[in-house]
Design an enzyme around this catalytic site. Structure first.
Site, mmCIF file in Angstrom:
data_model
loop_
_atom_site.group_PDB
_atom_site.id
_atom_site.type_symbol
_atom_site.label_atom_id
_atom_site.label_comp_id
_atom_site.label_asym_id
_atom_site.label_seq_id
_atom_site.Cartn_x
_atom_site.Cartn_y
_atom_site.Cartn_z
ATOM 1 N N CYS A 1 9.708 14.299 -21.926
ATOM 2 C CA CYS A 1 10.798 13.333 -21.835
ATOM 3 C C CYS A 1 11.640 13.591 -20.583
ATOM 4 O O CYS A 1 11.167 13.379 -19.473
ATOM 5 C CB CYS A 1 11.629 13.360 -23.110
ATOM 6 N N HIS B 1 7.954 13.114 -27.757
ATOM 7 C CA HIS B 1 8.384 14.318 -28.462
ATOM 8 C C HIS B 1 7.482 14.542 -29.677
ATOM 9 O O HIS B 1 6.913 13.602 -30.233
ATOM 10 C CB HIS B 1 9.825 14.162 -28.968
#
Length: 491
Positions: A334, A421
């Protein structure tokens, strides 16, 4: 309606662990139980699915507590999530969706709306579950904040919740902390505090008994049990880093260095790596600590631009580039992935000054543009010949140049970047990725089973060391008459 508030003498006293353990213990008894936390302040969050089918964001701890309760996680279980952006300002997630910001300057005004939403969410849960185990925040005796409190005794007063106070005896001073927690409350709040749980005890139980008896005599309240210190037990964390819990005991063949960013988020991404017996997972913040790493992880962050500047100030940017130059693998997740690209732009000021544009580390041919609309998703796919899944929580939009697709991101040589994630929790993907990066055989660790075993272990501890039957009766029947302690609250 039946419920129980688990408060604590301090932050990190063990509220989350006790709440999670009670959810599992009550679920084992066939009770339809749900976790709840009115307000969570954390950059560790999770995506769940709301009743209308939309994706929503809640605190990681409440998501895990729902698993412990064997129910589906939902936004009402954590109606207010504050994600710190600075020391005085937080981004607000309300019932799973972005809802602006709140600052210390407008705290009291902002809290009134948050309180209405949070208490309505509790009331909704209470119509659909037999019992709610609510987790407090910090201490219930933050007397400077009591007027606007809706998380601790404000919630207890709203719902008539009996309250237990958890104290961490490993810190020392637990008896004074427990007595003082009650004594500083006003009489109406004190009437809802039923008793105590001692957490993280190690030593001779006979030496503790006189103190427990004195605490019960002085407060007129029950001690519901003493949970032992268990260094092998850890859950998905919401507040702080506990690097030691992810470290291999002995015999690790590979060192995994995770950059400890100041605004690190969703660092539970590396939990699955911490279960691998041949990996020693450490959190680092000094360039010298990267020199002997076999694998480097650049994790998520609440503020990509600010943490990229921090990397450069500390010389970590050069150390990361040197790690790659030596042919060693690097994984960015991310915000960490965004830092690895060519350019990061913030035209609308999502993270700071509108129009900001900075160079990334230049290790992947990608550009990130921050936009106001947040992406929340539960993507599935395939990578490295293995099934893959994860969750997305971000404002950045990625434009890719040349490179191989990899989990909503990109791979170039030994550099991997993903916006997903939680993808390392997939056993097949984790095995394939570690095989590609470190040349190791497939893993025998099953992450979902390991998490379930941890929840069962916590349930066993609660069943074995707390008076669960009395706590269940307390949640159903309410607090018996208890004395008011002097000074009876600060006004």
């Amino acid at each position: 309606m039946s419920g129980l508030l688990v408060a604590g003498t301090t932050s990190d006293a063990g509220k989350s662990a006790v709440t999670t353990g009670l959810c599992r213990a009550f679920a084992r008894r066939g009770v339809a139980v749900a976790p709840y936390k009115a307000q969570n302040m954390s950059n560790n969050s999770m995506v769940c699915v709301a009743a209308d089918g939309s994706t929503a964001e809640i605190g990681r701890a409440q998501w895990v507590q729902a698993l412990a309760a064997r129910v589906r996680p939902e936004p009402a279980m954590n109606p207010v999530l504050l994600k710190p952006g600075s020391d005085r300002r937080s981004h607000v997630v309300l019932l799973g969706h972005p809802a602006g910001e709140v600052s210390s300057a407008d705290w009291q005004t902002g809290r009134r709306q948050l309180a209405r939403t949070a208490h309505a969410a509790y009331d909704d849960l209470a119509t659909r579950f037999e019992l709610i185990v609510a987790e407090g925040a910090g201490s219930p005796t933050e007397i400077n904040l009591r007027a606007g409190d809706y998380v601790n005794m404000g919630l207890a007063r709203h719902a008539g919740l009996p309250t237990i106070v958890v104290g961490d005896i490993d810190r020392g001073g637990v008896f004074a902390a427990m007595y003082g927690t009650v004594a500083l409350l006003d009489a109406a709040d004190q009437s809802l505090v039923a008793g105590f749980v001692v957490n993280k005890f190690r030593g001779d139980a006979d030496l503790l008994s006189p103190g427990l008896r004195s605490l019960e005599r002085l407060t007129g309240r029950q001690v519901y049990g003493v949970l032992p210190w268990d260094p092998t037990l850890w859950l998905d964390s919401e507040d702080g880093l506990d690097p030691g819990s992810r470290r291999a005991a002995t015999g690790a063949r590979h060192r995994v260095a995770v950059v400890r960013l100041p605004r690190i988020s969703n660092f539970t991404d590396v939990d699955a790596l911490g279960l691998e017996p041949d990996l020693d997972v450490v959190f680092v913040s000094d360039p010298r600590e990267l020199t002997d790493a076999d694998l480097l992880v650049l994790p998520g962050t609440r503020s990509t631009l600010a943490d990229l500047a921090w990397l450069r100030d500390r010389g970590l940017d050069a150390a990361i580039v040197e790690h790659v130059r030596r042919g060693k693998p690097l994984l960015g997740v991310c915000g960490g992935f965004q830092m690895l690209g060519r350019t990061i732009a913030d035209p609308s000021g999502v993270e700071g000054s509108p129009g900001a544009e900075v160079d990334g580390l230049g290790l992947l041919d990608v550009r990130t543009d921050f936009v106001a609309e947040k992406t929340l998703g539960l993507p599935v796919g395939e990578a490295l010949g293995a099934p893959a899944s994860g969750y997305e929580i971000h404002h950045g939009r990625i434009t890719r140049g040349n490179g191989e697709d990899f989990l909503g991101g990109m791979r170039t040589g030994t550099v991997f970047g993903t916006m997903w994630h939680g993808s390392l929790e997939g056993d097949e993907l984790r095995g394939a990725l570690l095989g590609e990066m470190l040349g190791r055989p497939p893993s025998t660790i099953r992450f979902a089973a390991a998490r379930e075993a941890r929840l069962d272990r916590l349930g066993d501890l609660v069943e074995g060391h707390l008076d669960v039957d009395s706590l269940l009766t307390l949640a159903r029947d309410g607090v018996p008459t208890v004395p008011v302690l002097p000074p009876g609250g600060v006004r």
